[in-house]
Write an enzyme that holds these catalytic residues in place. Structure first.
Site, short mmCIF file in Angstrom:
data_model
loop_
_atom_site.label_atom_id
_atom_site.label_comp_id
_atom_site.label_asym_id
_atom_site.label_seq_id
_atom_site.Cartn_x
_atom_site.Cartn_y
_atom_site.Cartn_z
N GLU A 61 1.15 -1.09 -0.20
CA GLU A 61 0.22 0.02 -0.14
C GLU A 61 1.12 1.54 -0.09
O GLU A 61 0.62 2.41 -1.01
CB GLU A 61 -1.22 -0.01 1.38
CG GLU A 61 -1.89 -1.06 1.60
CD GLU A 61 -1.52 -2.69 1.83
OE1 GLU A 61 -0.92 -2.26 2.05
OE2 GLU A 61 -2.61 -2.80 1.84
N HIS A 130 -10.89 -4.06 10.56
CA HIS A 130 -11.65 -4.80 9.29
C HIS A 130 -12.71 -3.85 9.63
O HIS A 130 -13.67 -4.21 9.37
CB HIS A 130 -11.36 -6.14 8.94
CG HIS A 130 -10.71 -6.47 8.45
ND1 HIS A 130 -9.70 -6.91 8.56
CD2 HIS A 130 -10.57 -7.39 6.81
CE1 HIS A 130 -8.42 -7.69 8.09
NE2 HIS A 130 -9.36 -7.97 6.85
#
Ligand SMILES: Cc1ncc(C[n+]2csc(CCOP(=O)(O)OP(=O)(O)O)c2C)c(N)n1
Lengths: 325, 322
Positions: A61, A130
């Site tokens: 990322e 998450h």
């Protein structure tokens, strides 16, 4: 001609028209060719534009976000996709140190027209890593803009504006909104960044809300309308730069302010809106400002705990009733 | 090169039993998630059992281990309490994280298994930190660090390979190369096939058959000896395959990500059908193990089902340590 389409389809249409209209736009991100990660919000985009322009990436990322920033420095208009805000933390160095600072630090000689789309994806017992909605982290940073559409109309128009903007823009959408339907023009259009939207007019109390919370506030307001409670709802749409005038004007009218943001409380959107109201409309306030946010704790996995953790319309309704006795 | 290590009868029994425990727990969890009795996303370990078992059996209970979201197998192999594991997957108050973590966040401090992360590569730096603590305290412990080949794509991987090598940390890096990261094959993400080539300039690096529990066991054992002796980290790439799809009970054939033939070809290399292990065991011994394992699974599921859900009043507990 106006049609009703879903929030997810509105995002997809913006991608399609942006890619179609400019060869300088391309997309990178984890899962951009996979229905798991981006829901149905990019269905068919990979098939139509191919792997040259829709680049699904290694799990890197920070590096890849930096690559889109570099391409933007070279004048392209890339869209970086982080399928969960949780994974985007890995890219914060590039977003803040490379993208947000460049224009200022280099005396206006290096702007970064990158769009960084990130998705809030929570619930379903996924737990702390998450589930996050970390908009506050980005609104703290000078030099970047942060938008959070709550309607299909804005989902499309704000994505277009983000890509056309000459600065780094963080575009945050929410999986819990993907099936919401609304009017969306077929042609490409922009929604101005930095402008809030009065989504419901009222005189008794102002709710300033973001993203999914706008839809929940609307449900609460409609239910209370029968009881003669008349709520004004401001959809911030952009949290940086923030539309101070919209907040102040409404607070002056109603004298009561509730801020609803489905993220952590401390130093967040709700704190910022409260500060603006107390700095600029203090004498109009008839009672203390209230904030409805997530508690100061990480997302639990257990659905029983999720139930008390997240905010739905019932909690907003309760809060309004507390404020209007 | 295959090791010719002779293993004892007890070891054969233990390897087989632990692999079977993982297999049966995962199958039971898979069945139940199909019925939606389990909601928390479960990344199943079926097919990779030999790695966790071979590695954990090669070290002591006091040695440290770090796994990741595909972590039921490591938890079982390291010796975690399976009742607390299943209860956590059911998000019950009796789970190892009191129902707050779910499947992706198992922990078992009793056997020095640290909490697992759902952020790819999130475990790599902390594991090296634990290894550094062993070095500073000279406690002779080693740290097992499990991760998928996808984790080697994050920048932190390179940072830690460099540092662990530089400081000769007692770290055993176990890369589980199942050729897949979620919806993407390795070839879509990396221009090379062999992960051990990335670490070769820094530390002893090997590529082995990850479905052969004896092979994993012996390589990790050697690595642990080197680590305890102050010789630093080792990288062991274990070639393997996950039988299930990325997450949940399905196979990801429907999504066009894999073929039935590919899955079948790996099923032929089932870690539980290890000839070197099975040839040493009597049929009756295998049957006894099966019965024992079935019973353990049944008890753990019963415990989980009978346990209470977390009390909503506990939502804000444990934000800070006392
Ligand atoms: C930082 C981060 N990026 C992306 C993801 C989404 N994600 C979860 S698992 C996974 C694949 C990881 O593959 P690998 O490391 O090979 O392990 P495997 O799942 O195959 O065991 C991805 C991309 C994540 N959890 N964290």
């Amino acid at each position: 001609m106006v049609r009703e389409i879903t929030y997810a389809d509105a995002i997809k249409e913006a991608f399609d028209q942006l890619l179609e209209s400019s060869p300088d736009t391309f997309v990178m991100g984890i899962g951009v060719k996979s229905p798991w990660y981006v829901g149905n919000s990019m269905k068919g985009i990979f098939d139509k534009y191919g792997e040259e322009r829709i680049i699904d990436i290694p799990i890197s990322e920070n590096g890849i976000t930096g690559i889109t920033i570099g391409a933007a420095m070279a004048g392209m208009r890339p869209i970086m996709v982080h399928p969960r805000m949780d994974f985007m933390y890995l890219a914060m160095d590039q977003i803040i140190n490379s993208a947000s600072a460049a224009n200022y630090m280099f005396g206006g000689k290096s702007n970064v027209p990158v769009t960084i789309r990130s998705i809030i994806n929570r619930g379903g017992e996924q737990g702390a890593q998450h589930s996050q909605a970390s908009q506050a982290m980005y609104m703290h940073i000078p030099g970047i803009k942060v938008v959070m559409p709550s309607t299909p109309y804005d989902a499309k128009g704000l994505l277009v504006s983000s890509v056309k903007d000459n600065n780094p823009v963080i575009y945050i959408d929410d999986r819990w909104l993907y099936n919401e339907k609304g009017d969306v023009p077929e042609e490409m259009y922009e929604v101005p960044i930095g402008k809030a939207n009065i989504i419901r007019e009222g005189k008794d109390l102002t709710i300033v809300a973001t993203s999914y919370m706008v839809s929940q506030a609307l449900v609460a307001a409609e239910e209370l309308a029968d009881k003669g409670i008349d709520i004004e709802i401001i959809d911030l749409r952009t949290i940086k730069p923030i539309d101070e005038d919209a907040i102040i004007t409404s607070v002056k009218k109603t004298g009561k302010l509730l801020v609803v943001d489905a993220a952590w409380r401390h130093a967040g959107v709700a704190a910022e809106v409260s500060a603006i109201a107390s700095e600029k409309a203090f004498s109009y306030l008839k009672q203390p400002i209230h904030r409805l946010t997530l508690p100061d704790c990480h997302a639990p996995a257990s659905s029983v705990l999720e139930e008390v953790y997240y905010i739905r319309s019932d909690k907003i309704k309760e809060k309004i009733q507390e404020m209007i006795k | 090169m295959k090791t010719n290590l002779k293993i004892s009868k007890e070891q054969s029994l233990a390897f087989y039993k632990d692999m079977l425990r993982i297999r049966k727990f995962e199958e039971a969890i898979s069945d139940v998630s199909e019925d939606k009795e389990i909601k928390t996303p479960c990344h199943l370990y079926i097919g990779q059992e030999a790695i966790a078992v071979g590695a954990c059996r090669a070290v002591e209970k006091e040695d440290y281990a770090f796994a990741f979201y595909r972590g039921h197998g490591h938890y079982i192999a390291k010796g975690g309490d399976t009742k607390k594991m299943v209860a956590e997957i059911f998000c019950k108050s009796t789970g190892c994280c009191k129902g707050r973590g779910g499947s992706m966040h198992l922990i078992s401090p009793e056997v020095n298994l640290f909490g697992s992360t759902a952020i790819v590569a999130g475990q790599i730096a902390p594991a090296a930190g634990v290894a550094l603590s062993s070095k500073l305290r000279d406690d002779k412990k080693v740290t097992l660090l499990f991760f998928g080949e996808g984790a080697t794509e994050e920048g932190v991987f390179s940072e830690i390979v460099n540092f662990a090598s530089l400081k000769k940390l007692p770290l055993i890096m176990i890369c589980e190369n199942n050729n897949a990261a979620a919806h993407m094959k390795l070839s879509e993400r990396q221009p090379i096939d062999d992960m051990y080539l990335k670490t070769e300039p820094y530390m002893p690096s090997f590529q082995i058959d990850g479905n052969d529990v004896i092979e994993v066991y012996s390589k990790v054992k050697e690595a642990a000896e080197r680590a305890r002796d102050g010789q630093g980290p080792t990288f062991i790439e274990c070639m393997t395959f996950r039988w299930k799809g990325h997450v949940g009970p399905l196979l990801d054939i429907d999504k066009g990500l894999r073929t039935a033939q590919e899955i079948d070809s790996w099923k032929a290399k089932d870690p539980l059908l290890n000839k070197d292990i099975l040839s040493g065991l009597l049929d009756s011994e295998i049957r006894d193990i099966e019965l024992e394992v079935d019973d353990e699974v049944k008890q753990a599921f019963r415990f989980a089902r009978e346990s209470s859900k977390p009390d909503p009043a506990t939502l804000l507990d444990d934000i800070y340590a006392d």
